[in-house]
Design a protein around this motif. Structure first.
Motif, mmCIF file in Angstrom:
data_model
loop_
_atom_site.group_PDB
_atom_site.id
_atom_site.type_symbol
_atom_site.label_atom_id
_atom_site.label_comp_id
_atom_site.label_asym_id
_atom_site.label_seq_id
_atom_site.Cartn_x
_atom_site.Cartn_y
_atom_site.Cartn_z
ATOM 1 N N LEU A 1 1.049 -1.287 0.129
ATOM 2 C CA LEU A 1 0.244 -0.124 -0.085
ATOM 3 C C LEU A 1 1.039 1.007 0.060
ATOM 4 O O LEU A 1 1.727 1.602 0.166
ATOM 5 N N ASP A 2 0.775 1.995 -0.481
ATOM 6 C CA ASP A 2 1.399 3.315 -0.725
ATOM 7 C C ASP A 2 1.042 4.036 0.589
ATOM 8 O O ASP A 2 -0.052 3.908 1.178
ATOM 9 N N ALA A 3 2.732 5.130 0.868
ATOM 10 C CA ALA A 3 2.543 5.293 1.926
ATOM 11 C C ALA A 3 3.155 6.951 1.895
ATOM 12 O O ALA A 3 4.669 6.309 2.364
ATOM 13 N N LEU A 4 3.146 7.709 1.458
ATOM 14 C CA LEU A 4 4.139 8.611 0.887
ATOM 15 C C LEU A 4 5.164 9.472 1.796
ATOM 16 O O LEU A 4 6.057 9.451 1.407
ATOM 17 N N ARG A 5 3.667 10.013 2.545
ATOM 18 C CA ARG A 5 4.967 10.647 4.057
ATOM 19 C C ARG A 5 3.936 10.688 5.629
ATOM 20 O O ARG A 5 2.920 10.183 5.698
ATOM 21 N N HIS A 6 4.468 12.006 6.497
ATOM 22 C CA HIS A 6 3.396 11.276 7.511
ATOM 23 C C HIS A 6 2.169 12.926 7.868
ATOM 24 O O HIS A 6 1.050 12.141 8.074
ATOM 25 N N GLU A 7 2.338 13.826 7.058
ATOM 26 C CA GLU A 7 1.114 14.784 6.739
ATOM 27 C C GLU A 7 0.423 14.582 5.710
ATOM 28 O O GLU A 7 0.644 13.313 4.336
ATOM 29 N N PRO A 8 -0.634 14.621 5.782
ATOM 30 C CA PRO A 8 -1.742 14.387 4.851
ATOM 31 C C PRO A 8 -0.829 15.001 3.081
ATOM 32 O O PRO A 8 0.060 15.786 3.223
ATOM 33 N N HIS A 9 -1.676 14.017 2.098
ATOM 34 C CA HIS A 9 -1.087 14.478 0.539
ATOM 35 C C HIS A 9 -3.108 14.404 0.373
ATOM 36 O O HIS A 9 -3.880 13.659 0.876
ATOM 37 N N ILE A 10 -3.258 15.670 -0.696
ATOM 38 C CA ILE A 10 -4.051 15.354 -1.722
ATOM 39 C C ILE A 10 -4.245 14.294 -2.168
ATOM 40 O O ILE A 10 -5.791 13.691 -2.703
ATOM 41 N N SER A 11 -3.179 13.539 -2.308
ATOM 42 C CA SER A 11 -3.752 12.254 -4.122
ATOM 43 C C SER A 11 -3.029 11.166 -2.832
ATOM 44 O O SER A 11 -2.723 9.988 -4.024
ATOM 45 N N HIS A 12 -2.422 11.082 -2.065
ATOM 46 C CA HIS A 12 -1.731 9.597 -1.431
ATOM 47 C C HIS A 12 -1.837 9.828 -0.322
ATOM 48 O O HIS A 12 -2.586 10.523 0.841
ATOM 49 N N PHE A 13 -2.292 8.224 0.599
ATOM 50 C CA PHE A 13 -2.121 7.756 1.781
ATOM 51 C C PHE A 13 -0.936 8.616 2.132
ATOM 52 O O PHE A 13 -0.087 8.431 2.276
ATOM 53 N N GLU B 1 -2.753 7.218 7.466
ATOM 54 C CA GLU B 1 -3.895 6.584 6.789
ATOM 55 C C GLU B 1 -3.545 5.074 6.523
ATOM 56 O O GLU B 1 -4.626 4.407 6.596
ATOM 57 N N ALA B 2 -2.202 5.281 5.882
ATOM 58 C CA ALA B 2 -2.292 3.039 5.042
ATOM 59 C C ALA B 2 -2.592 2.868 6.361
ATOM 60 O O ALA B 2 -2.587 1.257 6.276
ATOM 61 N N ILE B 3 -1.592 2.851 7.390
ATOM 62 C CA ILE B 3 -1.813 1.780 9.347
ATOM 63 C C ILE B 3 -2.689 1.425 9.214
ATOM 64 O O ILE B 3 -3.607 0.962 9.294
ATOM 65 N N ALA B 4 -3.948 2.406 8.743
ATOM 66 C CA ALA B 4 -5.134 2.775 9.483
ATOM 67 C C ALA B 4 -6.001 2.221 8.763
ATOM 68 O O ALA B 4 -6.624 0.915 8.979
ATOM 69 N N LEU B 5 -6.268 2.215 7.501
ATOM 70 C CA LEU B 5 -6.690 0.817 6.371
ATOM 71 C C LEU B 5 -5.923 -0.531 6.413
ATOM 72 O O LEU B 5 -6.784 -1.190 6.576
ATOM 73 N N LEU B 6 -4.659 -0.911 6.908
ATOM 74 C CA LEU B 6 -4.244 -1.813 6.851
ATOM 75 C C LEU B 6 -4.901 -3.072 8.367
ATOM 76 O O LEU B 6 -5.380 -2.906 8.342
ATOM 77 N N THR B 7 -4.743 -1.924 8.749
ATOM 78 C CA THR B 7 -5.756 -2.476 10.336
ATOM 79 C C THR B 7 -6.452 -2.921 10.347
ATOM 80 O O THR B 7 -7.170 -4.350 10.746
ATOM 81 N N GLU B 8 -7.474 -2.222 9.353
ATOM 82 C CA GLU B 8 -8.693 -2.415 8.949
ATOM 83 C C GLU B 8 -9.202 -4.219 8.257
ATOM 84 O O GLU B 8 -9.911 -5.155 8.743
ATOM 85 N N LEU B 9 -8.810 -3.895 7.327
ATOM 86 C CA LEU B 9 -7.637 -5.130 6.719
ATOM 87 C C LEU B 9 -7.692 -6.281 6.793
ATOM 88 O O LEU B 9 -7.907 -7.389 6.288
ATOM 89 N N LYS B 10 -6.387 -6.393 8.170
ATOM 90 C CA LYS B 10 -5.857 -7.265 8.690
ATOM 91 C C LYS B 10 -5.277 -8.311 7.413
ATOM 92 O O LYS B 10 -5.258 -9.833 8.089
ATOM 93 N N PRO B 11 -4.714 -8.271 6.790
ATOM 94 C CA PRO B 11 -3.492 -8.677 6.088
ATOM 95 C C PRO B 11 -2.886 -10.114 7.138
ATOM 96 O O PRO B 11 -2.509 -9.087 8.664
ATOM 97 N N GLU B 12 -2.122 -10.814 6.817
ATOM 98 C CA GLU B 12 -0.988 -11.266 7.642
ATOM 99 C C GLU B 12 0.685 -11.002 7.562
ATOM 100 O O GLU B 12 1.135 -10.000 8.521
ATOM 101 N N ARG B 13 1.090 -9.960 6.128
ATOM 102 C CA ARG B 13 2.164 -9.234 5.919
ATOM 103 C C ARG B 13 1.001 -7.933 5.119
ATOM 104 O O ARG B 13 -0.125 -8.095 4.489
ATOM 105 N N ALA B 14 2.202 -7.039 5.396
ATOM 106 C CA ALA B 14 1.922 -5.582 4.780
ATOM 107 C C ALA B 14 3.302 -4.836 4.621
ATOM 108 O O ALA B 14 4.272 -5.099 5.144
ATOM 109 N N TYR B 15 2.949 -4.176 3.422
ATOM 110 C CA TYR B 15 4.802 -3.264 3.131
ATOM 111 C C TYR B 15 4.217 -1.713 2.460
ATOM 112 O O TYR B 15 3.478 -2.643 1.729
ATOM 113 N N LEU B 16 4.728 -1.108 2.821
ATOM 114 C CA LEU B 16 4.371 0.295 2.510
ATOM 115 C C LEU B 16 5.252 0.207 1.534
ATOM 116 O O LEU B 16 6.719 0.067 1.247
ATOM 117 N N THR B 17 4.889 1.343 0.373
ATOM 118 C CA THR B 17 5.997 1.614 -0.790
ATOM 119 C C THR B 17 5.193 2.837 -1.416
ATOM 120 O O THR B 17 4.458 3.653 -1.140
#
Length: 253
Positions: free
Chosen positions: A190-202, A206-222
């Motif tokens: 999943l996309d995770a651009l920076r700490h601050e909110p961005h208009i077109s990227h997580f 935001e990425a951590i919150a979505l991954l916590t909701e979706l509950k995969p075994e593993r996740a990687y940020l890109t």
């Protein structure tokens, strides 16, 4: 399925030209990020998602000798600019390269590389076959891809689920019905651009919150920018099931 992260950086890459911040000056190889792309090896097939401006360098680094198809998420330059470098695969494999993407994306590729599609073709240009994608499952070299419709600000783009692996980059919003396609994935990128909110990227949170909701075994940020911070420091504060991807990382799903 074996997945290799060819690039994990944002549109300008890391280090950023002219920047002397601690990330851009880092000697940790994990902080050097080419433009975002992944290589999939599944059922004996070799497939790359997105061919950005670093495509040639990425393929050489990973010693990729065979390529069955290219699949595109969207038409931004950091995702399509390296298309010309498929020519060695054309020569070695003696075949046109299948390109999969939305009709809008394929039309942009025609505009960006008009010589490929000219009536009278110059010798040695790339040879391609275009396969339009809609928001329904499709096959690439016999491998099923399930499109995941997400929004990159106001631009609709596709992420993809392949078996138990889901890859979503350049995203700022995912509708509930599209999240349902992702649920049950063992691995999510999943996309995770920076700490601050961005208009077109997580953002990272935001990425951590979505991954916590979706509950995969593993996740990687890109799709990571230099503003996210040093790889070794950011990873120390992530949930155990989430890691930062880095260029050259290989995982099995």
């Amino acid at each position: 399925m074996k997945i290799t992260f060819l690039g994990t950086g944002t549109s300008q890459g890391v280090p950023l030209i002219g920047c002397t911040c601690e990330v851009c000056s880092s000697v940790d190889y994990r902080d050097n990020r080419l433009r975002v792309s992944v290589h999939l090896q599944v059922n004996g097939k070799s497939i790359i998602i997105d061919s950005g401006p670093d495509f040639r360098q990425q393929v050489l680094r990973e010693r990729i000798k065979k390529l069955d198809a290219l699949v595109y998420t969207h038409e931004h330059k950091d995702h399509i600019a390296g298309l010309d470098d498929i020519r060695p695969f054309n020569f070695m494999q003696n075949t046109d390269m299948p390109l999969y993407g939305e009709e809008r994306v394929l039309e942009r590729i025609k505009q960006e590389f008009p010589y490929i599609f000219a009536e009278y073709k110059y010798p040695g240009i790339p040879k391609v076959e275009l396969y339009p994608v809609i928001n329904e499952p499709f096959e690439v070299a016999g491998v099923e891809f399930i499109p995941i419709r997400v929004m990159h600000y106001k631009l609709p783009v596709f992420g993809y689920r392949i078996g138990d692996f889901t890859y979503i980059t350049d995203v700022s919003f995912i509708a509930e019905e599209e999240k349902d396609k992702v649920r049950g994935s063992k691995v999510i990128v999943l996309d995770a651009l920076r700490h601050e909110p961005h208009i077109s990227h997580f953002s990272l949170q935001e990425a951590i919150a979505l991954l916590t909701e979706l509950k995969p075994e593993r996740a990687y940020l890109t799709h990571i920018s230099h503003l996210l911070g040093l790889h070794r420091e950011v990873e120390q504060n992530l949930p155990d099931f989430i890691r930062l991807a880095y260029d050259g990382l290989q995982i099995e799903v």
